[in-house]
Scaffold this active site. Sequence first.
Site, short mmCIF file in Angstrom:
data_model
loop_
_atom_site.label_atom_id
_atom_site.label_comp_id
_atom_site.label_asym_id
_atom_site.label_seq_id
_atom_site.Cartn_x
_atom_site.Cartn_y
_atom_site.Cartn_z
N GLU A 1 59.13 76.23 27.12
CA GLU A 1 59.89 77.36 27.64
C GLU A 1 61.31 77.39 27.11
O GLU A 1 61.88 78.44 26.92
CB GLU A 1 59.91 77.32 29.17
CG GLU A 1 60.66 78.48 29.79
CD GLU A 1 60.37 78.67 31.26
OE1 GLU A 1 61.26 79.15 31.97
OE2 GLU A 1 59.25 78.34 31.70
N LYS A 2 61.85 76.19 26.85
CA LYS A 2 63.24 76.12 26.38
C LYS A 2 63.39 74.89 25.48
O LYS A 2 62.55 73.97 25.51
CB LYS A 2 64.22 76.09 27.55
CG LYS A 2 63.93 75.04 28.59
CD LYS A 2 64.94 75.11 29.74
CE LYS A 2 64.65 76.24 30.69
NZ LYS A 2 63.48 76.00 31.56
N TYR B 1 61.07 68.81 38.30
CA TYR B 1 61.28 70.25 38.14
C TYR B 1 61.90 70.87 39.40
O TYR B 1 61.35 70.76 40.50
CB TYR B 1 59.94 70.93 37.84
CG TYR B 1 60.05 72.42 37.64
CD1 TYR B 1 60.71 72.94 36.53
CD2 TYR B 1 59.49 73.30 38.55
CE1 TYR B 1 60.81 74.31 36.34
CE2 TYR B 1 59.59 74.67 38.37
CZ TYR B 1 60.25 75.17 37.27
OH TYR B 1 60.36 76.52 37.10
N ASP C 1 57.38 76.32 31.95
CA ASP C 1 57.68 75.62 33.21
C ASP C 1 56.51 75.80 34.18
O ASP C 1 55.80 76.80 34.14
CB ASP C 1 58.97 76.18 33.83
CG ASP C 1 60.21 75.63 33.15
OD1 ASP C 1 60.08 74.69 32.33
OD2 ASP C 1 61.31 76.13 33.41
#
Length: 652
Positions: free
Chosen positions: A7-8, A330, A103
């Site tokens: 995601e990143k 997370y 995520d």
Amino acid sequence: MKLYIAEKPSLGRAIAAALPQPQKNQKTHIELANGDVVSWCIGHILAQADPEDYDAELKKWRMENLPIVPEQWQLKPITRTRAQLTVLRKLVKQADEIIHAGDPDREGQLLVDEVIDYFKLSKTKKNNIKRLLISDLNLPAVKRALSSLKANSDFMPLSISALARSRADWLYGINLTRAYTLQGQKTGYHSVLSVGRVQTPLLGLVVRREQEIAAFVSKPYYQVQAHIALTSAEKVAFTAKWQPSENCLPYCDEEGRVLVKALAENVVQRIANQPALVSHIDSTEKQQAAPLPFNLSQLQISAAKQFSMNAKLVLDVCQALYEKHKLITYPRSDCRYLPKEQLKQAKGIINTLANSSLPCNKPAQGADTSLVSKAWNDKQITAHHAIIPTEKSPENSSLNTFEKNIYLLIVRQYLLQFYPAYIYQQTKVHLLIAGGQFLSQAKMEKQLGWQVLFPKSKKAKTVNNSNQKQHESEQEKTLPPLTKGQTLHCQQGELIAKQTSPPQSFTDASLLAAMTGISRYVSDPAIKKVLKETDGLGTDATRAGIIDLLFKRDFLQRQGKAITATEVGVALINALPEMATLPDMTAQWEATLTAISEKKANYLSFMQPLTAIVTEMVQGASQQSFSGLPQVAFKPKRRKKTFTKKVARKTG
């Protein structure tokens, strides 16, 4: 070639670190020696198309063009991340196998799925996509996740739920913002009146609370305390509170408080120097298990209460603890439970904490890893689990004050799971004095258990927040040994005059609590029942952003710790139809979105009724009165365009 799409960048690098070396780091991806590649999105790199992308005529805001409902929904690249999308297109085309590493939540699932769909993969290639779920960026945890890949198709309902939410926000936000802004302009208000399915009901909560406070008229009410001794010759041993009978109800308010002073004075006079018969004794041993680990909303509420941190700041700090320091799992989780598999890491985590120099070391040393709390429950786990510390030591992490405070909150909540129950004896003594009923309550602690991790002054608050004052008074009181039928002596009665208090203005903590417990603000019994089982107003991942958005749009303001509505915020709520300002509708939508993710509902069952509601509300906009809005200067059209582009990417 295997292609991992994170995601990143921070997640991509964590994945690459757990894969074979050597590696070649590029700006947009990481190449492995075996030919595999790890790349990433940079958050959202696609957005819902603007109305003018469907039809150039829709660039100008006109009431006759509403509602705007796309027949074929379109996405378009976000300008600042277009280069990364180009790289991903090339890599996806070259890949033999794709691993989705968004995520572990609804938004993360959609974010990567929509990129993959944008490239129009073959059905075979799409069906073979694997899902990598990572909630802890430390090397051992990433390696464990890589060894347990799942089929991405198993998470399709989660993706569809997020897609429905994204399109719903676009439909609701674009159409109603245009409709009510145009209507406001007719009465001289020349600025954007943004409306959202979450932000507007939240603003409505604040406005109605301030209206209740403004309209509140304090009233006196009266209590009677009986001072009880064992005999007439002894000192007062304890006090008991008068319990008004049914005959007194005409003189009480809806909460049972006596409003007539003469009635209370009469009781005071009647009970002086009178025998007090012990009519009944209830003595019960109670156990209270440790509270569950944090999800994001509960962490934000706790941080607001203890450190006066707003929701956005807490989320930002959590992201740093997760991505930069790798000290927590997370953070955007809506779950307060843990998978049983996680118990295998418990000893390692606790040993790390016990050997640290932080204040959590002694509580960690006292933790009993043989205890298994109710937090470990696989049935309660969806895409993610509660926020807990990782196995990484905090010793070499340079934490600022905010980061340290939030980390220690998370650590303490995790350590609570390895402490025994809090046990206390609760005693209620019922007395009959001059024909009136009196009650005295006391509590004796028998085992502090997990309460030892909280300051002594806060124990009463922790036991039961809804009855905080009652427990505080019980904590201070002790009762002598008594038996049923025993006659005591009431030396005197005491009249206690009090004043009713207005509702309190919202604070960061109470506003978040209102969003998570939105059913309290719903009058319809059927909807209230449904909402008790759902996530509330917004989601854990979006609530901080929604609150922050209302401040940025000057609809909310701070007065000390109090959060109140501005003049514009009040006027907007007063001008809108009640349907748009109440949490009922948007909370029902959230319940349906959750049902979609759990395969209990489908996309059309959500979107079709929503489209009908938006159409009806747009048509009704012309009938609303906007005369209460303040007069402001006209803002350039560029501001409208900016809002149009952003609205599809913001919940509410």
